[in-house]
Design an enzyme around this catalytic site. Structure first.
Site, mmCIF file in Angstrom:
data_model
loop_
_atom_site.group_PDB
_atom_site.id
_atom_site.type_symbol
_atom_site.label_atom_id
_atom_site.label_comp_id
_atom_site.label_asym_id
_atom_site.label_seq_id
_atom_site.Cartn_x
_atom_site.Cartn_y
_atom_site.Cartn_z
ATOM 1 N N GLN A 1 0.836 -1.194 0.000
ATOM 2 C CA GLN A 1 0.000 0.000 0.000
ATOM 3 C C GLN A 1 0.870 1.244 0.000
ATOM 4 O O GLN A 1 2.092 1.164 0.154
ATOM 5 C CB GLN A 1 -0.900 -0.007 1.239
ATOM 6 C CG GLN A 1 -0.106 -0.058 2.541
ATOM 7 C CD GLN A 1 -0.897 -0.534 3.721
ATOM 8 O OE1 GLN A 1 -2.115 -0.490 3.755
ATOM 9 N NE2 GLN A 1 -0.201 -1.009 4.748
ATOM 10 N N ASP B 1 0.424 -0.705 12.574
ATOM 11 C CA ASP B 1 0.827 0.597 13.116
ATOM 12 C C ASP B 1 1.113 0.542 14.607
ATOM 13 O O ASP B 1 1.633 1.503 15.176
ATOM 14 C CB ASP B 1 -0.241 1.647 12.828
ATOM 15 C CG ASP B 1 -1.641 1.187 13.229
ATOM 16 O OD1 ASP B 1 -1.782 0.382 14.163
ATOM 17 O OD2 ASP B 1 -2.615 1.627 12.570
ATOM 18 N N ASP C 1 -0.157 -13.012 5.783
ATOM 19 C CA ASP C 1 -1.573 -12.789 5.512
ATOM 20 C C ASP C 1 -2.394 -13.344 6.665
ATOM 21 O O ASP C 1 -2.165 -14.481 7.121
ATOM 22 C CB ASP C 1 -1.948 -13.490 4.205
ATOM 23 C CG ASP C 1 -3.432 -13.473 3.953
ATOM 24 O OD1 ASP C 1 -3.985 -12.378 3.762
ATOM 25 O OD2 ASP C 1 -4.044 -14.563 3.972
ATOM 26 N N HIS D 1 -9.518 2.975 18.936
ATOM 27 C CA HIS D 1 -8.773 1.796 19.374
ATOM 28 C C HIS D 1 -9.168 1.354 20.780
ATOM 29 O O HIS D 1 -9.159 0.156 21.079
ATOM 30 C CB HIS D 1 -7.273 2.068 19.283
ATOM 31 C CG HIS D 1 -6.766 2.031 17.865
ATOM 32 N ND1 HIS D 1 -6.537 3.165 17.136
ATOM 33 C CD2 HIS D 1 -6.480 0.987 17.041
ATOM 34 C CE1 HIS D 1 -6.120 2.833 15.918
ATOM 35 N NE2 HIS D 1 -6.079 1.520 15.837
ATOM 36 N N ASP E 1 -8.198 -5.808 13.517
ATOM 37 C CA ASP E 1 -8.078 -4.383 13.172
ATOM 38 C C ASP E 1 -7.713 -4.311 11.700
ATOM 39 O O ASP E 1 -6.588 -4.019 11.313
ATOM 40 C CB ASP E 1 -7.001 -3.735 14.040
ATOM 41 C CG ASP E 1 -6.955 -2.228 13.877
ATOM 42 O OD1 ASP E 1 -7.915 -1.662 13.315
ATOM 43 O OD2 ASP E 1 -5.956 -1.613 14.296
#
Length: 529
Positions: A275, A329, A383, A307, A402
């Protein structure tokens, strides 16, 4: 009986021109025309894939974008073939003109599409549909020009040496299909990773115009008048000049467009294997923003609320071993680590570069509480679906998903009944699964499809939502490109393996009522998002 030199009757088709006067032997000439067919087919497929890829990134839902581009383009190719019949008497000049136009339109299409998205995307009103309208217009124009190539090339190859129609068609389409194969493989494995979307389309346009100009000026120049040859040469050089100038300026253009999308505070921008990752602010008191493929995923006033709502209700119960799917992240891991009972936290994300950035970029590391420096956290680049398939039963107390929004086609398998069945298997008895299921107010059917799918996998669900406080377009936390200035909400589903989990809502969450009627579960072979 009609005399051999008598004029043709009215309405009769025009007589074909004689064999072309070539500077090379006929067999070599045929080979050069077929080589041009090969190159043109490769370039045409690259134009198609460029539009699909860029539209999927800018507008989401790759299935819809691919369907629009391919269907419109194939339709336009048929129209282009019909129109090209009128040019067959001037096949060489017509083909050269088509290639110049195709190189400019196809080569600049990604640049123009991105510019419209970047500079008009937040205008609202009719402008909100600007990129979609432009996508259809480019698909139509490129399809018309690609469709015009085949009849003209057929005429040129027949002018070299007459052969039966079946043999000529077989030769031409063999070269066309092999070229399409090469173009289709070159785009994802060569052009996109090494040149990027914008430069690769410009480079493809340059190859296209060189191939067309070289064929006509080198092989069929005697079919053109002196004036036509000069015009073609000037048009080819001009097209190459435009494409080369755009290629030289493409980095400056990307920076300006990125500033238009994210503001003028872009600090990090990189294209990973998965991405586009952009970091804005985070220094000198400026707020940090983390964008993944144009969607805000970290920062803003509501990041912590999101979150907290995702993680803390799931931690009400045993939580010794926790699995976080997505969340490269580190922000979900930050919330998990606030619970001292979490002794082992596995984070699984597909993007190695995002994980590295989250652990090394000082502002982002501060935002995630330096989660990746905690010895309890273990990171796996994989994955999520594939990892769950290999996870032994009963491994985790809590699984937190998430993940990107189910409306993004590449993520639909991560919201399928099969995926939730694997997550259920990975949980210990009494374990809990927490899932972000998208906004409830703006897309209730998607939300309740996620909830229905989880129940179909044998899980017992409890649904809740939390409202945002920031009226800005926090596009990533609900994973939509809608930029309207309205307050957002996020919907979540908490599920247990044996019984419906009790909701402990301490951060402003609100429980939701009964599911929407008539909603069916989503599966791998029948996605419903």
């Amino acid at each position: 009986m009609i005399e051999p030199h008598a004029p043709a009757p009215p309405g009769a088709p025009p007589l074909r021109r004689g064999p072309a006067r070539l500077p090379v032997p006929p067999d070599t000439g045929r080979l050069l025309v077929l080589a041009c067919v090969f190159v043109c087919a490769a370039c045409g497929l690259v134009y198609e894939l460029e539009l699909v890829a860029l539209a999927s990134y800018l507008m989401g839902d790759s299935v819809t974008q691919a369907s629009v581009v391919l269907s419109v383009m194939v339709f336009a190719m048929g129209i282009g073939s019909l129109v090209a019949k009128r040019l067959c008497r001037l096949a060489a000049a017509g083909f050269a003109a088509v290639e110049v136009a195709l190189a400019l339109v196809g080569g600049c299409s990604a640049l123009v599409l991105y510019a419209v998205f970047a500079w008009t995307g937040d205008w609202g009103g009719l402008w909100a549909s600007g990129p979609r309208v432009l996508l259809v217009a480019f698909s139509l124009a490129i399809g018309l020009l690609i469709g015009a190539e085949v009849p003209l090339l057929m005429e040129l190859i027949q002018r070299i040496r007459r052969q039966d129609a079946g043999g000529a068609v077989a030769d031409l389409f063999a070269a066309d299909y092999v070229g399409a194969l090469v173009g289709g493989l070159a785009f994802p494995f060569l052009l996109l990773p090494f040149f990027g979307q914008l430069t690769s389309s410009l480079l493809t346009g340059a190859v296209n115009v060189i191939a067309g100009g070289a064929l006509v000026l080198g092989l069929f120049r005697r079919d053109l008048t002196r004036r036509a040859r000069w015009l073609l040469l000037c048009a080819t050089v001009t097209a190459l000049g435009v494409l080369a100038s755009a290629a030289v300026l493409v980095d400056d253009f990307e920076r300006a467009a990125r500033d238009a999308v994210y503001g003028d505070d872009v600090r990090v921008a990189l294209r990973t294997a998965v991405q586009e990752v952009v970091l804005t602010g985070g220094t000198h008191g400026r707020p940090l923003g983390l964008y993944l493929d144009g969607r805000l995923r970290g920062g803003g006033q509501d990041e912590r609320r999101y979150h907290e709502a995702l993680v803390h209700p799931a931690m009400n119960g045993p939580h010794t071993r926790v699995l976080i799917l997505g969340g490269g992240d580190g922000l979900a891991a930050r919330e998990v680590l606030t619970h001292p009972g979490a002794h082992h936290v596995d984070v699984v994300d597909l993007d190695r570069d995002l994980i590295r950035l989250a652990g090394t970029d000082p502002p982002l590391s501060r935002l995630n509480g330096h989660a990746y420096d905690d010895p309890r956290v273990h990171v796996t680049v994989a994955d999520a679906f594939g990892l769950l398939r290999g996870t032994p039963p009963g491994t985790y107390d809590v699984v937190i998903a998430d993940l990107p929004d189910p409306g993004i086609t590449a993520s639909t398998k991560l919201y399928s009944q099969e995926f939730y069945g694997l997550a259920r298997r990975a949980l210990r008895p009494g374990g809990r699964l927490a899932v972000h299921a998208g906004p409830v107010a703006s897309r209730p059917r998607v939300f309740w499809t996620v909830e229905t799918t989880m129940r179909a996998a044998g899980l017992h669900t409890a649904s809740y939502r939390i409202d945002g406080r920031d009226p800005g377009p926090t596009t990533g936390l609900e994973d939509t490109h809608d930029a309207s200035r309205t307050r957002r909400d996020w919907g979540f589903v908490l599920a247990g393996t044996a019984t419906r989990p009790a909701l402990t809502l301490d951060h402003g969450e609100r429980p939701l009522g009964p599911p929407l009627a008539g909603v069916r579960a989503s599966t791998l072979v029948h996605p419903r998002y």
